[in-house]
Design a protein around this motif. Structure first.
Motif, mmCIF file in Angstrom:
data_model
loop_
_atom_site.group_PDB
_atom_site.id
_atom_site.type_symbol
_atom_site.label_atom_id
_atom_site.label_comp_id
_atom_site.label_asym_id
_atom_site.label_seq_id
_atom_site.Cartn_x
_atom_site.Cartn_y
_atom_site.Cartn_z
ATOM 1 N N TRP A 187 5.225 -36.467 -2.712
ATOM 2 C CA TRP A 187 5.566 -37.607 -3.566
ATOM 3 C C TRP A 187 6.349 -37.170 -4.802
ATOM 4 O O TRP A 187 7.139 -37.938 -5.345
ATOM 5 N N LEU A 188 6.162 -35.952 -5.208
ATOM 6 C CA LEU A 188 6.949 -35.431 -6.327
ATOM 7 C C LEU A 188 8.433 -35.416 -5.969
ATOM 8 O O LEU A 188 9.291 -35.615 -6.834
ATOM 9 N N SER A 189 8.754 -35.212 -4.696
ATOM 10 C CA SER A 189 10.152 -35.240 -4.254
ATOM 11 C C SER A 189 10.642 -36.667 -4.014
ATOM 12 O O SER A 189 11.833 -36.953 -4.140
ATOM 13 N N VAL A 190 9.729 -37.568 -3.689
ATOM 14 C CA VAL A 190 10.091 -38.968 -3.441
ATOM 15 C C VAL A 190 10.366 -39.704 -4.752
ATOM 16 O O VAL A 190 11.291 -40.521 -4.854
ATOM 17 N N ASN A 191 9.581 -39.408 -5.761
ATOM 18 C CA ASN A 191 9.588 -40.206 -6.984
ATOM 19 C C ASN A 191 10.943 -40.306 -7.688
ATOM 20 O O ASN A 191 11.312 -41.385 -8.166
ATOM 21 N N PRO A 192 11.726 -39.217 -7.786
ATOM 22 C CA PRO A 192 13.035 -39.349 -8.448
ATOM 23 C C PRO A 192 13.968 -40.341 -7.755
ATOM 24 O O PRO A 192 14.771 -41.007 -8.415
ATOM 25 N N VAL A 193 13.856 -40.451 -6.434
ATOM 26 C CA VAL A 193 14.692 -41.405 -5.698
ATOM 27 C C VAL A 193 14.262 -42.834 -6.024
ATOM 28 O O VAL A 193 15.095 -43.719 -6.230
ATOM 29 N N LEU A 194 12.958 -43.058 -6.098
ATOM 30 C CA LEU A 194 12.464 -44.387 -6.452
ATOM 31 C C LEU A 194 12.867 -44.754 -7.877
ATOM 32 O O LEU A 194 13.150 -45.918 -8.168
ATOM 33 N N LEU A 195 12.897 -43.762 -8.754
ATOM 34 C CA LEU A 195 13.349 -44.009 -10.126
ATOM 35 C C LEU A 195 14.829 -44.367 -10.150
ATOM 36 O O LEU A 195 15.243 -45.316 -10.825
ATOM 37 N N GLN A 196 15.630 -43.624 -9.416
ATOM 38 C CA GLN A 196 17.074 -43.869 -9.393
ATOM 39 C C GLN A 196 17.401 -45.277 -8.902
ATOM 40 O O GLN A 196 18.326 -45.920 -9.394
ATOM 41 N N PHE A 197 16.607 -45.768 -7.943
ATOM 42 C CA PHE A 197 16.869 -47.084 -7.356
ATOM 43 C C PHE A 197 15.777 -48.092 -7.737
ATOM 44 O O PHE A 197 15.453 -48.980 -6.954
ATOM 45 N N ARG A 198 15.243 -47.969 -8.944
ATOM 46 C CA ARG A 198 14.118 -48.819 -9.339
ATOM 47 C C ARG A 198 14.477 -50.300 -9.360
ATOM 48 O O ARG A 198 13.604 -51.155 -9.212
ATOM 49 N N HIS A 199 15.751 -50.630 -9.557
ATOM 50 C CA HIS A 199 16.158 -52.036 -9.622
ATOM 51 C C HIS A 199 16.749 -52.540 -8.303
ATOM 52 O O HIS A 199 17.249 -53.664 -8.239
ATOM 53 N N LEU A 200 16.696 -51.721 -7.278
ATOM 54 C CA LEU A 200 17.239 -52.117 -5.980
ATOM 55 C C LEU A 200 16.277 -53.071 -5.274
ATOM 56 O O LEU A 200 15.088 -52.779 -5.134
ATOM 57 N N GLU A 201 16.783 -54.203 -4.823
ATOM 58 C CA GLU A 201 15.970 -55.182 -4.104
ATOM 59 C C GLU A 201 15.969 -54.825 -2.614
ATOM 60 O O GLU A 201 17.020 -54.870 -1.960
ATOM 61 N N VAL A 202 14.813 -54.458 -2.088
ATOM 62 C CA VAL A 202 14.748 -54.019 -0.692
ATOM 63 C C VAL A 202 13.655 -54.741 0.096
ATOM 64 O O VAL A 202 13.241 -54.261 1.152
ATOM 65 N N ASP A 203 13.196 -55.882 -0.370
ATOM 66 C CA ASP A 203 12.104 -56.571 0.327
ATOM 67 C C ASP A 203 12.464 -56.902 1.772
ATOM 68 O O ASP A 203 11.672 -56.673 2.694
ATOM 69 N N ALA A 204 13.657 -57.450 1.982
ATOM 70 C CA ALA A 204 14.070 -57.807 3.342
ATOM 71 C C ALA A 204 14.211 -56.555 4.207
ATOM 72 O O ALA A 204 13.802 -56.540 5.381
ATOM 73 N N LEU A 205 14.774 -55.501 3.624
ATOM 74 C CA LEU A 205 14.943 -54.245 4.356
ATOM 75 C C LEU A 205 13.584 -53.623 4.668
ATOM 76 O O LEU A 205 13.368 -53.090 5.768
ATOM 77 N N ARG A 206 12.683 -53.692 3.735
ATOM 78 C CA ARG A 206 11.326 -53.166 3.946
ATOM 79 C C ARG A 206 10.650 -53.877 5.115
ATOM 80 O O ARG A 206 10.018 -53.236 5.965
ATOM 81 N N GLU A 207 10.793 -55.182 5.179
ATOM 82 C CA GLU A 207 10.189 -55.944 6.269
ATOM 83 C C GLU A 207 10.850 -55.620 7.608
ATOM 84 O O GLU A 207 10.174 -55.551 8.643
ATOM 85 N N GLU A 208 12.166 -55.408 7.584
ATOM 86 C CA GLU A 208 12.879 -55.064 8.819
ATOM 87 C C GLU A 208 12.402 -53.718 9.362
ATOM 88 O O GLU A 208 12.176 -53.560 10.573
ATOM 89 N N ILE A 209 12.245 -52.749 8.479
ATOM 90 C CA ILE A 209 11.772 -51.428 8.901
ATOM 91 C C ILE A 209 10.343 -51.523 9.429
ATOM 92 O O ILE A 209 9.999 -50.902 10.444
ATOM 93 N N SER A 210 9.523 -52.305 8.765
ATOM 94 C CA SER A 210 8.128 -52.456 9.199
ATOM 95 C C SER A 210 8.055 -53.067 10.594
ATOM 96 O O SER A 210 7.256 -52.633 11.436
#
Length: 237
Positions: free
Chosen positions: A155-178
């Motif tokens: 998660w230490l490697s994941v977190n910087p990416v989540l910070l970089q894209f903190r304002h990215l809206e991905v709800d629809a994409l998240r549901e598609e992947i799920s």
């Protein structure tokens, strides 16, 4: 600790930023160690970890699917506990675990207590104070961090990416992947990218947010995160 508190203190004394930050930590009855800023994607908050061990506890809260939400806002936590009649020591974090009571965490090294014969009595007393206001009490130590070091490092490697894209809206994409993961009854990270016609960075962010929201599970506990990492439907164990 809430990063807004630190930023406010630094703004009042910009020429003495380091000493001002440490003074704010000490004012709250804590000893400052290696301070670092940390973005908590699960709660969309900026925190300041006051030690490497506290950073590990924050990483646990972010990566664990058992933790629904958490707070490191010491002032708010203490204010609410005090108004509710809490009489114990100040905790470092407050967490809500899935299927359990809210928890108060004290983050500290086992060496801080050593073989003090009073430690067990102190623990029982703290548990009693917490239980009286509806909380469970836990002490997070380096032993906890060592047991889950693979997950924490992932998660230490994941977190910087989540910070970089903190304002990215991905709800629809998240549901598609799920839906994809459920339809195939489990795949790998490598399989996700060609199946979704979106930038890889966006897919990665959506994948990790889906993990946090328990739409699916990225297996980050056993080995380093990579293309061969399994992604499976989430199940309530």
């Amino acid at each position: 600790m809430d990063a807004a508190t630190i930023k406010s203190a630094r703004g009042r004394s910009p020429l003495k930023a380091s000493s001002t930050v440490r003074a704010e930590v000490q004012k709250r009855g804590k000893r400052p160690g290696n301070l670092c800023y940390f973005y908590g994607a699960k709660v969309d908050r900026d925190w300041v970890a006051r030690s490497s061990l506290e950073l590990a506890a924050m990483l646990h809260a972010e990566a664990s699917q058992d933790i629904l939400t958490y707070s490191c806002d010491l002032d708010l936590i203490w204010s609410e506990l005090s108004s509710g009649g809490y009489r114990g020591s100040k905790p470092d974090m407050r967490l809500q675990r899935r299927g359990g009571p809210p928890e108060l965490w004290a983050v500290g090294h086992q060496g801080d207590t050593g073989n003090d014969p009073c430690v067990e009595k102190q623990r029982e007393t703290q548990e009693g104070h917490a239980k009286a206001v509806g909380y469970a009490w836990k002490r997070y130590t380096e032993a906890d961090a060592m047991r889950e070091q693979v997950m924490l490092m992932n998660w230490l490697s994941v977190n910087p990416v989540l910070l970089q894209f903190r304002h990215l809206e991905v709800d629809a994409l998240r549901e598609e992947i799920s839906r994809l993961v459920i339809a195939r009854d489990g795949i790998t990270v490598r399989d996700v990218y060609p199946a979704i016609n979106m930038p890889r960075a966006h897919i990665f962010v959506a994948l990790m947010r889906a993990h946090q929201r328990r739409s699916l599970t990225v297996e980050i506990r056993k080995r380093a995160l990579g293309l061969s990492t399994p992604v499976i439907p989430w199940s309530e164990k």
